[in-house]
Design an enzyme around this catalytic site. Structure first.
Site, PDB file in Angstrom:
ATOM      1  N   LYS A 204       0.831  -1.212   0.000  1.00 30.46           N
ATOM      2  CA  LYS A 204       0.000   0.000   0.000  1.00 30.46           C
ATOM      3  C   LYS A 204       0.869   1.268   0.000  1.00 30.46           C
ATOM      4  O   LYS A 204       0.647   2.194  -0.788  1.00 30.46           O
ATOM      5  CB  LYS A 204      -0.936  -0.021   1.223  1.00 30.46           C
ATOM      6  CG  LYS A 204      -1.739   1.247   1.417  1.00 30.46           C
ATOM      7  CD  LYS A 204      -2.669   1.519   0.240  1.00 30.46           C
ATOM      8  CE  LYS A 204      -3.130   2.944   0.193  1.00 30.46           C
ATOM      9  NZ  LYS A 204      -4.418   3.201   0.736  1.00 30.46           N
ATOM     10  N   LEU A 250       0.496  11.410 -14.588  1.00 30.67           N
ATOM     11  CA  LEU A 250       1.543  12.213 -15.229  1.00 30.67           C
ATOM     12  C   LEU A 250       0.980  13.574 -15.608  1.00 30.67           C
ATOM     13  O   LEU A 250       1.447  14.206 -16.538  1.00 30.67           O
ATOM     14  CB  LEU A 250       2.068  11.492 -16.474  1.00 30.67           C
ATOM     15  CG  LEU A 250       2.953  10.275 -16.216  1.00 30.67           C
ATOM     16  CD1 LEU A 250       3.310   9.580 -17.527  1.00 30.67           C
ATOM     17  CD2 LEU A 250       4.239  10.660 -15.475  1.00 30.67           C
ATOM     18  N   CYS A 260      -4.240  11.019   1.573  1.00 33.89           N
ATOM     19  CA  CYS A 260      -3.389   9.821   1.486  1.00 33.89           C
ATOM     20  C   CYS A 260      -1.947  10.104   1.071  1.00 33.89           C
ATOM     21  O   CYS A 260      -1.024   9.852   1.851  1.00 33.89           O
ATOM     22  CB  CYS A 260      -4.008   8.821   0.535  1.00 33.89           C
ATOM     23  SG  CYS A 260      -5.569   8.193   1.132  1.00 33.89           S
ATOM     24  N   LYS A 321      -8.862  17.837  -5.211  1.00 38.46           N
ATOM     25  CA  LYS A 321      -9.020  17.414  -6.616  1.00 38.46           C
ATOM     26  C   LYS A 321     -10.506  17.461  -6.922  1.00 38.46           C
ATOM     27  O   LYS A 321     -11.321  17.682  -6.009  1.00 38.46           O
ATOM     28  CB  LYS A 321      -8.447  16.019  -6.845  1.00 38.46           C
ATOM     29  CG  LYS A 321      -9.178  14.925  -6.082  1.00 38.46           C
ATOM     30  CD  LYS A 321      -8.728  13.555  -6.528  1.00 38.46           C
ATOM     31  CE  LYS A 321      -9.613  12.485  -5.918  1.00 38.46           C
ATOM     32  NZ  LYS A 321      -9.264  11.153  -6.336  1.00 38.46           N
TER      33      LYS A 321
HETATM   34  C1  UDX Z   1      -5.062   8.080  -3.505  1.00 40.05           C
HETATM   35  C2  UDX Z   1      -4.739   6.779  -4.261  1.00 40.05           C
HETATM   36  O1  UDX Z   1      -4.865   7.012  -5.669  1.00 40.05           O
HETATM   37  C3  UDX Z   1      -5.656   5.656  -3.798  1.00 40.05           C
HETATM   38  O2  UDX Z   1      -5.279   4.454  -4.444  1.00 40.05           O
HETATM   39  C4  UDX Z   1      -5.471   5.520  -2.299  1.00 40.05           C
HETATM   40  O3  UDX Z   1      -6.201   4.473  -1.800  1.00 40.05           O
HETATM   41  C5  UDX Z   1      -5.834   6.817  -1.611  1.00 40.05           C
HETATM   42  O4  UDX Z   1      -4.982   7.848  -2.120  1.00 40.05           O
HETATM   43  P1  UDX Z   1      -6.862  10.023  -3.631  1.00 40.05           P
HETATM   44  O5  UDX Z   1      -6.071  10.678  -2.563  1.00 40.05           O
HETATM   45  O6  UDX Z   1      -8.331   9.929  -3.481  1.00 40.05           O
HETATM   46  O7  UDX Z   1      -6.358   8.519  -3.870  1.00 40.05           O
HETATM   47  O8  UDX Z   1      -6.596  10.830  -4.980  1.00 40.05           O
HETATM   48  P2  UDX Z   1      -5.761  10.629  -6.337  1.00 40.05           P
HETATM   49  O9  UDX Z   1      -6.702  10.568  -7.452  1.00 40.05           O
HETATM   50  O10 UDX Z   1      -4.773   9.550  -6.223  1.00 40.05           O
HETATM   51  O11 UDX Z   1      -5.001  12.041  -6.417  1.00 40.05           O
HETATM   52  C6  UDX Z   1      -4.122  12.467  -5.384  1.00 40.05           C
HETATM   53  C7  UDX Z   1      -3.588  13.848  -5.691  1.00 40.05           C
HETATM   54  O12 UDX Z   1      -2.723  13.842  -6.804  1.00 40.05           O
HETATM   55  C8  UDX Z   1      -4.667  14.887  -6.037  1.00 40.05           C
HETATM   56  O13 UDX Z   1      -4.357  16.111  -5.427  1.00 40.05           O
HETATM   57  C9  UDX Z   1      -4.602  14.998  -7.534  1.00 40.05           C
HETATM   58  O14 UDX Z   1      -5.067  16.230  -8.021  1.00 40.05           O
HETATM   59  C10 UDX Z   1      -3.109  14.812  -7.752  1.00 40.05           C
HETATM   60  N1  UDX Z   1      -2.760  14.325  -9.092  1.00 40.05           N
HETATM   61  C11 UDX Z   1      -3.183  13.091  -9.509  1.00 40.05           C
HETATM   62  C12 UDX Z   1      -1.953  15.108  -9.927  1.00 40.05           C
HETATM   63  O15 UDX Z   1      -1.550  16.216  -9.560  1.00 40.05           O
HETATM   64  N2  UDX Z   1      -1.607  14.611 -11.145  1.00 40.05           N
HETATM   65  C13 UDX Z   1      -2.003  13.403 -11.586  1.00 40.05           C
HETATM   66  O16 UDX Z   1      -1.617  13.027 -12.712  1.00 40.05           O
HETATM   67  C14 UDX Z   1      -2.825  12.614 -10.742  1.00 40.05           C
END
Ligand code: UDX
Length: 427
Positions: A204, A250, A260, A321
């Site tokens: 994880k 990306l 998380c 997000k």
């Molecule tokens: C994450 C993990 O993806 C999930 O598997 C875990 O169980 C919990 O944590 P989450 O925090 O809900 O999920 O959001 P995620 O969609 O992963 O995005 C995390 C952050 O990264 C957001 O702030 C998002 O905006 C950012 N992000 C994501 C980017 O800046 N660029 C990307 O390409 C993807």
């Protein structure tokens, strides 16, 4: 099976409802009276697309019930999922106090064999600690097994992720628990990884850290692309099509936030330090991520001038997000914090988030938010911000500057309306 879910956040509630869909009887336990009252009425106490319909359906059919009565809930269920929060402690480690308290209650009230499953993200070695905490509180010795079964649900698409997981990880050394978990997940069409609890716990952290690393990689590269006037989105596409790299995570922007990634990367770094095996790549991942909101501020200053005092800036988006009402570690709030330090008048909007108290003005409509603004900042990648009425917005703003922290707006489109557009290497 009769399943108890402890903790009714998005992970616990989604997990419980998925088990209802699979035909199991589920009890949701939480100590928070308001959450339980709301869930009993079939209403979610958080925003998660698609989950409300599933909740109403299974509450009405009595496939899921909610309670605050720990003793009864522990006694009546054989399979117990711990889905409580593991917030970040002051030193970066995961705070296990809620997990400990649940484990102790299980130990105190258990009346027969139980399988205790940790779904919460917990550091390597926690399954062993849970075993200890349960044993310590047992009045008589009753057998039980502990399983690590991490969740990989994203907020905003938790339901979809839970219904169609990429994989399921089952970490236990018990044959009985393995059979029970296999049976529980028998209808899922994805690989099941059976391993020991410590490897499962590490999977994880490794998954979240790797994804965070991809984001910091592209964000740092975007800074170089900006210098060289290269569109970073083309780079993401160009490298993402290589199946060894993959297209996801990306997307350059303001950096990662949420409940998380920030906490999990820090917790893994902490574990590494404790074991005297520093993870220097992850340390850089954190540094790049912390710098990213400031990178946007530097762009704003380079355009509007170093002194931002008394300028009015409209920020669209507060959530970390799109498709969530969660603002924890939101990059947008970090940008706002910096703007406030510069004595900027901040006006903000979010389609879902309503902050109770905030040191900035939160407005109900996009039009009110941008009215009289010297610049507009995109803080969250909400769909409704992607195709705005640029003619109307330009008329309302004092100056036509757009700083797109999420690279979601079409540059040519806005420039066509006379805006000066700056994204994160979005050309
Ligand atoms: C994450 C993990 O993806 C999930 O598997 C875990 O169980 C919990 O944590 P989450 O925090 O809900 O999920 O959001 P995620 O969609 O992963 O995005 C995390 C952050 O990264 C957001 O702030 C998002 O905006 C950012 N992000 C994501 C980017 O800046 N660029 C990307 O390409 C993807």
């Amino acid at each position: 099976m009769k399943i108890l879910i402890v903790g009714t956040g998005y992970v616990g509630t989604t997990t419980g409802l998925i088990f209802c869909e699979m035909g199991h009887q589920v009890t949701g336990l939480d100590l928070d009276e308001n959450k339980i009252r709301s869930l009993k009425e079939g209403k979610l106490h958080f925003y998660e697309p698609g989950l409300d319909a599933l909740l109403s359906k299974h509450v009405a059919a009595k496939h899921i019930t909610f309670t605050r009565k720990t003793e009864k809930a522990v006694k009546e269920n054989d399979l117990i999922f711990i889905c409580v929060g593991t917030p970040q402690d002051a030193d970066g480690s995961a705070d296990l106090s809620y997990v400990k308290s649940v484990a102790e209650s299980i130990g105190k009230y258990m009346n027969k064999y139980k399988v205790i499953v940790t779904k919460s993200t917990v550091p390597v070695g926690t399954a062993e600690l849970v075993t200890q905490w349960v044993s310590d509180k047992q009045r008589t010795q009753i057998p039980f097994d502990v399983v690590s079964n991490p969740e990989f649900l994203r907020e905003g698409s938790a339901l979809q992720d839970a219904l169609k997981p990429d994989r399921i990880v089952i970490g236990t050394t018990s044959e009985t628990a393995t059979i029970m978990m296999r049976d529980l997940y028998k209808d899922f069409e994805c690989p099941i990884i059976e391993t020991n609890p410590t490897a499962s716990e590490m999977i994880k952290y490794a998954a979240n850290s790797f994804l965070a690393m991809k984001i910091s990689f592209i964000n740092e590269l975007a800074r170089l692309c900006d210098k060289l006037q290269i569109n970073v989105n083309d780079i993401s596409k160009g490298i993402g099509l290589d199946h060894r790299i993959g297209p996801h995570f990306l997307h350059a922007g303001l950096g990662y936030g949420g409940s998380c990634f920030p906490k999990d990367v820090n917790a893994l770094i902490k574990t590494a330090k404790e074991n005297k095996v520093p993870l220097s790549i992850l340390e850089s991942v954190v540094t790049v991520n912390e710098e990213q909101p400031h990178y946007l501020i530097e762009k704003i200053k380079a355009t509007l001038g170093d002194d931002l005092k008394n300028k009015t800036i409209a920020v669209l988006g507060l959530a970390f997000k799109a498709n969530t009402d969660d603002t924890r570690e939101s990059p947008s709030l970090k940008v706002i914090e910096r703007l406030l330090q510069e004595e900027v008048q901040v006006k903000a909007h979010d389609p879902i988030v309503k902050m109770e108290e905030s040191p900035f003005l939160q407005l109900a409509t996009i039009e009110e938010t941008v009215a009289g603004a010297d610049a507009l900042v995109i803080g969250t990648d909400w769909d409704e911000y992607k195709n705005l009425d640029w003619t109307g917005i330009k008329q309302l703003m004092k100056q036509p500057f757009i700083f797109d922290g999420r690279n979601i707006i079409d540059r040519d489109d806005t420039e066509g309306f006379g805006f000066h557009y700056l994204g994160v290497a979005n050309y």
